[in-house]
Design an enzyme around this catalytic site. Structure first.
Site, PDB file in Angstrom:
ATOM      1  N   HIS A 168      -1.055 -13.693   0.772  1.00  9.56           N
ATOM      2  CA  HIS A 168      -2.196 -13.513   1.669  1.00  9.56           C
ATOM      3  C   HIS A 168      -3.080 -14.748   1.546  1.00  9.56           C
ATOM      4  O   HIS A 168      -3.139 -15.389   0.509  1.00  9.56           O
ATOM      5  CB  HIS A 168      -2.961 -12.254   1.239  1.00  9.56           C
ATOM      6  N   CYS A 172      -3.170 -12.310   7.966  1.00 13.06           N
ATOM      7  CA  CYS A 172      -3.672 -13.347   7.049  1.00 13.06           C
ATOM      8  C   CYS A 172      -2.564 -13.822   6.109  1.00 13.06           C
ATOM      9  O   CYS A 172      -2.805 -14.092   4.930  1.00 13.06           O
ATOM     10  CB  CYS A 172      -4.865 -12.836   6.238  1.00 13.06           C
ATOM     11  N   ASP A 203      -3.377 -10.981  -7.483  1.00  7.44           N
ATOM     12  CA  ASP A 203      -4.086 -10.451  -6.324  1.00  7.44           C
ATOM     13  C   ASP A 203      -3.631  -9.004  -6.172  1.00  7.44           C
ATOM     14  O   ASP A 203      -2.543  -8.730  -5.663  1.00  7.44           O
ATOM     15  CB  ASP A 203      -3.737 -11.283  -5.088  1.00  7.44           C
ATOM     16  N   GLN A 253      -3.620  -5.034  -2.641  1.00  4.17           N
ATOM     17  CA  GLN A 253      -2.719  -4.024  -2.095  1.00  4.17           C
ATOM     18  C   GLN A 253      -2.033  -3.197  -3.174  1.00  4.17           C
ATOM     19  O   GLN A 253      -1.377  -2.211  -2.864  1.00  4.17           O
ATOM     20  CB  GLN A 253      -1.652  -4.693  -1.216  1.00  4.17           C
ATOM     21  N   LYS A 270     -10.549  -1.624  -0.005  1.00  5.62           N
ATOM     22  CA  LYS A 270      -9.161  -1.182   0.062  1.00  5.62           C
ATOM     23  C   LYS A 270      -8.877  -0.054  -0.936  1.00  5.62           C
ATOM     24  O   LYS A 270      -7.810   0.548  -0.899  1.00  5.62           O
ATOM     25  CB  LYS A 270      -8.215  -2.359  -0.201  1.00  5.62           C
TER      26      LYS A 270
END
Length: 430
Positions: free
Chosen positions: A134, A374, A206, A209, A232
């Site tokens: 991303h 993205c 990261d 998600q 999120k």
């Protein structure tokens, strides 16, 4: 993956959950239909911003009357807010299984967290990333020394490429996603941490998600830094976090110079505080931090493994249903990848992604994401450089939501749309 001319086998769809794991705000929302009337809104866009958990919204309403500035006031409300803010820090640390000496810095979102970390990499230290990231985990590193490794056709080959790159020349940091925001496929963080550490590098994850879908254990996974967003994680109140080792954070210049980040100030010099205060200049987002902590507590209280079971069942049902529909192609990174979270991207022959998304919204009250998510380099490599459609789900999703989407797509490829939809112009980050 390619679409073949082989006939599709219409086996019964696998069973999937009929009840949400936790109640979310907006579950009873109704949306207007283009042909008149309305229908229950089906939110299949959790990967962009998840709805607030009901317990999070209730908690925010409860604490708002005693909201005040933190770390500065002796008044009752200020003391309560300060305690809530620091308690939230401890809750987030526990949620990710942080080390006792790790730092939890509250920021705005994952992008903010990774930009902060980029400013903390020691001078001259190179950062290694994959091309599937991303933009939040790609663009911050472009400002300094970095190397991009192209993902291979298989996961095993990709790990080999990373091993070669990390051993070829020293790097300070390996920055990877925990789960793809395009395909949902998880990366083997334990193996990646081992690769990084054996070659003298640290690892940053990261987890935007990953955190809403899977348990993270910093200690067990030997992770150095983890970043994720409240919006999120069912806490859309403007807070995110960076969790990780103290030394880089203490040595780096303050991310945001201002009050609260200092020990002493004169007109000629400043003595900066240590992390986390060093990087939290200005009045912090107390409500956002408290909301994020409550979401962490709610997810942590669920039975071990139940989120994975819930979402895996929905994902299997969705993938099986998409495979039944002629002209639909699902996107996948590797044939040998293992677990995946509740994110599925696909294209529909003859329709731009934007047209599909607008049709689903206008004619079926279904919300999905369309575009390049993205992740422009990855979409180009997956053969969807013009964009794809992404369906994503979570704690509030059910089999009925998946079935609504599948029925709508079946109708699209069979009957077309009831009205024209423009392909759509490029949107920021799309």
């Amino acid at each position: 993956m390619t679409v073949t001319d082989l006939p599709r086998v219409h086996a019964p769809l696998p069973a999937a959950p009929t009840q949400p794991l936790l109640p979310v705000v907006g579950a009873d929302l109704r949306a207007p239909l283009a042909g008149g009337g309305d229908a229950r809104y089906v939110n299949l866009d959790y990967a962009a911003s998840a709805p607030a958990l009901r317990t999070v919204a209730d908690h925010v309403a409860e604490i708002l009357p005693t909201y005040a500035s933190v770390h500065r006031g002796a008044g009752y409300a200020s003391q309560l807010s300060t305690r809530r803010y620091e308690d939230a820090r401890a809750t987030v640390a526990r949620f990710v299984g942080a080390r006792p000496d790790d730092v939890v810095v509250f920021v705005r979102n994952t992008t903010d967290a990774l930009n902060l970390l980029a400013s903390c990499v020691p001078d001259g230290g190179e950062v290694v990333v994959l091309d599937l990231e991303h933009h939040a985990n790609l663009l911050p590193w472009q400002r300094g020394p970095h190397r991009v490794v192209e993902a291979a056709p298989t996961l095993a080959q990709t790990l080999s490429r990373l091993q070669v790159e990390l051993s070829r020349r020293p790097a300070a940091l390996l920055a990877v996603t925990g789960a793809s925001n395009v395909t949902g496929e998880q990366l083997p963080l334990g193996a990646l941490a081992g690769l990084a550490h054996r070659n003298g590098a640290r690892i940053a994850v990261d987890a935007a998600q990953l955190a809403p879908h899977r348990r993270i254990d910093v200690v067990a996974g030997e992770l150095d830094y983890v970043a994720f967003s409240g919006h999120k994680l069912y806490a859309p109140f403007g807070a995110g976090v960076l969790v990780g080792r103290r030394d880089w954070l203490d040595d780096a210049p303050p991310y945001l110079a201002g009050g609260g980040a200092v020990r002493e100030v004169t007109t000629d010099a400043t003595q900066w505080a240590l992390a986390p205060a060093r990087h939290e200049g200005g009045s912090p987002n107390v409500i956002g931090a408290a909301a994020l902590a409550r979401a962490c507590e709610a997810i942590e209280a669920l039975p071990e493994g139940c989120v994975e079971v819930h979402e895996s069942a929905l994902r299997r049902r969705l993938l099986a249903g998409l495979d039944r529909i002629d002209g639909v192609r699902t996107l996948r990174l590797w044939p040998d990848s293992g677990s995946a979270v509740g994110v599925v991207a696909f294209t529909v022959d003859g329709y731009a992604a934007r047209q599909v998304a607008e049709y689903l919204s206008a004619e079926h009250a279904i919300g999905v994401r369309d575009g390049r998510f993205c992740a422009h380099p990855l979409l180009a490599r997956l053969g969807a450089g013009d964009g794809a459609v992404r369906a994503s789900f979570g704690l509030g999703s059910t089999a009925a939501d998946v079935d609504r989407l599948l029925a709508a797509l079946e109708r699209l490829v069979t009957d077309g749309t009831a009205r024209p939809y423009a392909a759509g112009a490029d949107r920021p980050c799309d």
